[in-house]
Design a protein around this motif. Structure first.
Motif, PDB file in Angstrom:
ATOM      1  N   LEU A  38       5.693  -4.823  10.534  1.00  0.00           N
ATOM      2  CA  LEU A  38       6.488  -5.016   9.326  1.00  0.00           C
ATOM      3  C   LEU A  38       6.186  -6.332   8.610  1.00  0.00           C
ATOM      4  O   LEU A  38       6.661  -6.555   7.501  1.00  0.00           O
ATOM      5  CB  LEU A  38       7.987  -4.979   9.656  1.00  0.00           C
ATOM      6  CG  LEU A  38       8.538  -3.661  10.183  1.00  0.00           C
ATOM      7  CD1 LEU A  38      10.017  -3.805  10.504  1.00  0.00           C
ATOM      8  CD2 LEU A  38       8.308  -2.539   9.182  1.00  0.00           C
ATOM      9  N   VAL A  39       5.412  -7.201   9.245  1.00  0.00           N
ATOM     10  CA  VAL A  39       5.185  -8.542   8.702  1.00  0.00           C
ATOM     11  C   VAL A  39       4.217  -8.571   7.519  1.00  0.00           C
ATOM     12  O   VAL A  39       4.550  -9.139   6.479  1.00  0.00           O
ATOM     13  CB  VAL A  39       4.736  -9.518   9.817  1.00  0.00           C
ATOM     14  CG1 VAL A  39       4.363 -10.878   9.236  1.00  0.00           C
ATOM     15  CG2 VAL A  39       5.832  -9.657  10.866  1.00  0.00           C
ATOM     16  N   PRO A  40       3.038  -7.962   7.612  1.00  0.00           N
ATOM     17  CA  PRO A  40       2.101  -8.078   6.488  1.00  0.00           C
ATOM     18  C   PRO A  40       2.588  -7.318   5.252  1.00  0.00           C
ATOM     19  O   PRO A  40       3.247  -6.283   5.369  1.00  0.00           O
ATOM     20  CB  PRO A  40       0.808  -7.454   7.008  1.00  0.00           C
ATOM     21  CG  PRO A  40       1.016  -7.148   8.434  1.00  0.00           C
ATOM     22  CD  PRO A  40       2.473  -7.210   8.720  1.00  0.00           C
ATOM     23  N   LEU A  41       2.267  -7.856   4.098  1.00  0.00           N
ATOM     24  CA  LEU A  41       2.507  -7.131   2.851  1.00  0.00           C
ATOM     25  C   LEU A  41       1.385  -6.114   2.656  1.00  0.00           C
ATOM     26  O   LEU A  41       0.230  -6.392   2.982  1.00  0.00           O
ATOM     27  CB  LEU A  41       2.519  -8.096   1.660  1.00  0.00           C
ATOM     28  CG  LEU A  41       3.686  -9.061   1.576  1.00  0.00           C
ATOM     29  CD1 LEU A  41       3.477 -10.045   0.427  1.00  0.00           C
ATOM     30  CD2 LEU A  41       5.004  -8.321   1.423  1.00  0.00           C
ATOM     31  N   SER A  42       1.712  -4.966   2.110  1.00  0.00           N
ATOM     32  CA  SER A  42       0.712  -3.948   1.836  1.00  0.00           C
ATOM     33  C   SER A  42      -0.289  -4.480   0.811  1.00  0.00           C
ATOM     34  O   SER A  42       0.092  -5.066  -0.199  1.00  0.00           O
ATOM     35  CB  SER A  42       1.387  -2.688   1.292  1.00  0.00           C
ATOM     36  OG  SER A  42       0.419  -1.791   0.811  1.00  0.00           O
ATOM     37  N   ALA A  43      -1.555  -4.255   1.073  1.00  0.00           N
ATOM     38  CA  ALA A  43      -2.609  -4.694   0.141  1.00  0.00           C
ATOM     39  C   ALA A  43      -2.558  -3.921  -1.173  1.00  0.00           C
ATOM     40  O   ALA A  43      -3.173  -4.325  -2.156  1.00  0.00           O
ATOM     41  CB  ALA A  43      -3.979  -4.530   0.799  1.00  0.00           C
ATOM     42  N   ASP A  44      -1.793  -2.833  -1.202  1.00  0.00           N
ATOM     43  CA  ASP A  44      -1.721  -1.975  -2.388  1.00  0.00           C
ATOM     44  C   ASP A  44      -0.729  -2.458  -3.437  1.00  0.00           C
ATOM     45  O   ASP A  44      -0.649  -1.862  -4.511  1.00  0.00           O
ATOM     46  CB  ASP A  44      -1.340  -0.550  -1.975  1.00  0.00           C
ATOM     47  CG  ASP A  44      -2.364   0.073  -1.046  1.00  0.00           C
ATOM     48  OD1 ASP A  44      -3.540  -0.325  -1.102  1.00  0.00           O
ATOM     49  OD2 ASP A  44      -1.968   0.959  -0.258  1.00  0.00           O
ATOM     50  N   ILE A  45       0.048  -3.484  -3.140  1.00  0.00           N
ATOM     51  CA  ILE A  45       1.050  -3.935  -4.110  1.00  0.00           C
ATOM     52  C   ILE A  45       0.632  -5.270  -4.719  1.00  0.00           C
ATOM     53  O   ILE A  45      -0.024  -6.085  -4.061  1.00  0.00           O
ATOM     54  CB  ILE A  45       2.459  -4.056  -3.470  1.00  0.00           C
ATOM     55  CG1 ILE A  45       2.455  -5.060  -2.313  1.00  0.00           C
ATOM     56  CG2 ILE A  45       2.980  -2.708  -3.028  1.00  0.00           C
ATOM     57  CD1 ILE A  45       3.823  -5.364  -1.748  1.00  0.00           C
TER      58      ILE A  45
END
Length: 191
Positions: A67-74
């Motif tokens: 849950l920590v990383p932000l999605s690269a798609d946003i």
């Protein structure tokens, strides 16, 4: 020599060198003032930031690592606090469902209490007003204090998030009380 080590042993060496490097930095900084720069994240530092946020969010705050990383798609923007090559903290803003969020706010635990977090928050918020006039935030208690001092508003009651409370907040450009503050921080580091 590293080819003789297993993957886990290599990571242990890297972690040990990182700890040694940061400890030496802190010790040397006691004799001199440390100059902390707040700036947009360069790809050079992305891996180190990922390591720092994983340590803080998964290690200290019990948040599952996935849950920590932000999605690269946003859409996202990152800022860091550093002194030379040493990464001291980071924060991100990301856009989800047409709403900008502010978070992933971390300061290396060895450098907390020195004003680095407040400077990092102020700088990132100043920069985000070029993109939006409102940010949504879910903040831990220490962050709530920093953001309230900068004009942030609590929107509701604290909620449990993996065993620790988070407070829903928002910050608007109109509420913001950090414009015009210095974006470079010069601090004495004490033991």
């Amino acid at each position: 020599m590293l080819k003789l080590l297993k993957k886990e042993e290599i990571q242990n060496v890297i972690d040990g060198l990182r700890t040694l490097r940061l400890s030496a930095f802190r010790k040397n900084a006691v004799q001199n003032k440390a100059r902390v720069q707040i700036e947009s994240l360069k790809t050079t530092y992305k891996d180190e930031i990922n390591h720092l946020i994983k340590d803080i969010f998964s290690g200290e705050q019990n948040i599952p690592p996935h849950l920590v990383p932000l999605s690269a798609d946003i859409p996202q923007k990152w800022w860091i606090a550093r002194s030379g090559e040493y990464i001291l903290g980071a924060v991100a803003c990301w856009k989800e469902n047409e709403t900008w969020h502010w978070g992933r706010f971390v300061v290396d635990d060895r450098f907390r209490g020195l004003g680095i977090g407040k400077s990092l928050a102020r700088h990132s918020l100043n920069q985000m007003w070029q993109e939006t006039d409102e940010l949504q935030i879910d903040a831990r208690d220490t962050t709530v204090g920093i953001l309230q001092n900068l004009g942030g508003e609590i929107l509701g009651e604290k909620m449990d998030f993996y065993g620790m409370p988070v407070t829903p907040m928002r910050m608007t450009q109109q509420q913001f009380r950090g414009a015009g503050e210095p974006e470079e921080l010069i601090i004495p580091i004490t033991q």
